[in-house]
Enzyme design. Structure first.
Site, PDB file in Angstrom:
ATOM      1  N   ASP A  52       9.879  13.759  36.553  1.00  0.00           N
ATOM      2  CA  ASP A  52       8.838  12.774  36.264  1.00  0.00           C
ATOM      3  C   ASP A  52       8.487  11.931  37.484  1.00  0.00           C
ATOM      4  O   ASP A  52       9.182  11.975  38.495  1.00  0.00           O
ATOM      5  CB  ASP A  52       9.263  11.864  35.097  1.00  0.00           C
ATOM      6  N   HIS A  76      15.754   8.751  25.654  1.00  0.00           N
ATOM      7  CA  HIS A  76      14.785   9.639  26.304  1.00  0.00           C
ATOM      8  C   HIS A  76      15.459  10.573  27.309  1.00  0.00           C
ATOM      9  O   HIS A  76      16.454  10.222  27.938  1.00  0.00           O
ATOM     10  CB  HIS A  76      13.637   8.856  26.959  1.00  0.00           C
ATOM     11  N   ASP A  87      17.282   4.418  25.296  1.00  0.00           N
ATOM     12  CA  ASP A  87      16.544   4.684  24.053  1.00  0.00           C
ATOM     13  C   ASP A  87      16.570   6.172  23.681  1.00  0.00           C
ATOM     14  O   ASP A  87      15.848   6.608  22.791  1.00  0.00           O
ATOM     15  CB  ASP A  87      15.092   4.176  24.162  1.00  0.00           C
ATOM     16  N   GLU A 126       9.786   9.383  25.576  1.00  0.00           N
ATOM     17  CA  GLU A 126      10.223   8.212  24.828  1.00  0.00           C
ATOM     18  C   GLU A 126      10.333   8.531  23.333  1.00  0.00           C
ATOM     19  O   GLU A 126       9.800   9.550  22.873  1.00  0.00           O
ATOM     20  CB  GLU A 126       9.204   7.081  25.048  1.00  0.00           C
TER      21      GLU A 126
HETATM   22  P1  PGA Z   1      19.676   5.722  34.672  1.00  0.00           P
HETATM   23  O1  PGA Z   1      18.361   6.242  33.925  1.00  0.00           O
HETATM   24  O2  PGA Z   1      20.305   6.934  35.271  1.00  0.00           O
HETATM   25  O3  PGA Z   1      19.154   4.781  35.738  1.00  0.00           O
HETATM   26  O4  PGA Z   1      20.510   5.058  33.658  1.00  0.00           O
HETATM   27  C1  PGA Z   1      18.455   7.337  33.090  1.00  0.00           C
HETATM   28  C2  PGA Z   1      17.112   7.633  32.436  1.00  0.00           C
HETATM   29  O5  PGA Z   1      16.347   6.699  32.183  1.00  0.00           O
HETATM   30  O6  PGA Z   1      16.832   8.812  32.174  1.00  0.00           O
END
Ligand code: PGA
Length: 274
Positions: free
Chosen positions: A67, A138, A136, A143
């Site tokens: 992404d 994702h 959350d 999302e």
């Molecule tokens: P993080 O993010 O590795 O910074 O916890 C993970 C994500 O949002 O996929």
């Protein structure tokens, strides 16, 4: 899903990097799916060490990132292109022409997303996808509520993701509201998937996506339906799993069976060939 509970962040990162090393050695022209965020930083450090000290060769590897924020140019310090260059690509011998990261400045977003999907197909599909998980649930920026069959597209971020990611920006208002992201369906087509998570903050969501129902409210839960998923957690992220003792027991039995350190039993499965 195979669940491996490691001691800490360092061991989690080492296991993930070993899996990537094995893929790269067995199939030097592998297509890797890569992720950004705090979680994979240790994995990338270990990959860099493997390149420098062991000569792990990335020269024929192709990569696709999950992404990118909409509206951030590649040179922006918070863009995922910048993150990947700084934390991995500039330290290994990967060919720039084989690095794919969604372009956050694309003008015709729909046709750009279609083009990105076509590039993945043209490369032969993703052999090994590395994933983190958002609090959350994702994967990439899919999302809660994202279709479990979704493809690469524009996605509006939730307020909770914007809050989580604000730590990297000067102000919360600077976090973009939109991103171009591979879909859940795109990710699901990877031949092998490794999801890593660490820390207490991820404990609740790990219990949900590993042991809860498959639901678009927790997009990572679709991974329960994938035949080759390894989830590598540290103790803190595994602390709310109901079946943690069973996962540990499975690893112990495999260790006895194959005479290898428990966390590498996954490495015995043959690497998928195109
Ligand atoms: P993080 O993010 O590795 O910074 O916890 C993970 C994500 O949002 O996929």
């Amino acid at each position: 899903m195979e669940v491996i509970i490691t001691r800490d962040y360092d061991e989690m990162s080492q296991v993930a990097a070993q899996i990537i090393r094995r893929q790269v050695i067995r199939k030097p022209d592998s297509v890797l799916g890569l992720a950004t965020g705090s979680t994979p930083l240790g994995t990338y450090k270990e990959m860099i060490r493997m390149h420098r000290e062991e000569g792990l060769d990335f020269s024929k590897i192709t990569t696709f990132n999950l992404d990118e924020y909409l509206g951030l140019p590649p040179a922006h310090p918070q863009s995922y292109r910048y993150f990947m260059n700084e934390n991995l690509f500039k330290h290994i011998n990967i060919s720039p022409s084989r690095i794919f990261i969604p372009n956050g400045m694309a003008e015709d977003i729909d046709s750009y997303c279609q083009w990105y999907e076509e590039q993945i197909k043209k490369a032969g599909g993703i052999d090994l996808q590395l994933l983190g998980i958002g609090s959350d649930g994702h994967i990439a920026f899919n999302e809660p509520g994202s279709s479990l069959g979704s493809r690469t597209r524009l996605k509006t971020l939730t307020e909770s993701t914007i809050r989580d990611n604000a730590r990297f920006f000067d102000r919360k208002e600077d976090v973009p509201c939109f991103a171009i992201t591979m879909g859940v369906g795109t990710i699901f087509e990877a031949r092998d998937i490794v999801l890593i998570a660490n820390g207490k903050k991820k404990a609740a969501v790990c219990a949900k996506f590993i042991e809860g129902p498959v639901t678009a409210r927790v997009t990572a839960s679709r991974l329960q339906l994938h035949p080759h998923v390894l989830v590598v957690l540290d103790e803190a992220a595994a602390s709310q799993l109901r079946e943690a003792d069973y996962y540990r027991w499975v690893q112990l039995q495999k260790q006895k069976l194959v005479g290898m350190p428990s966390q590498v039993s996954f490495l015995r499965r043959p690497v998928s060939k195109k």
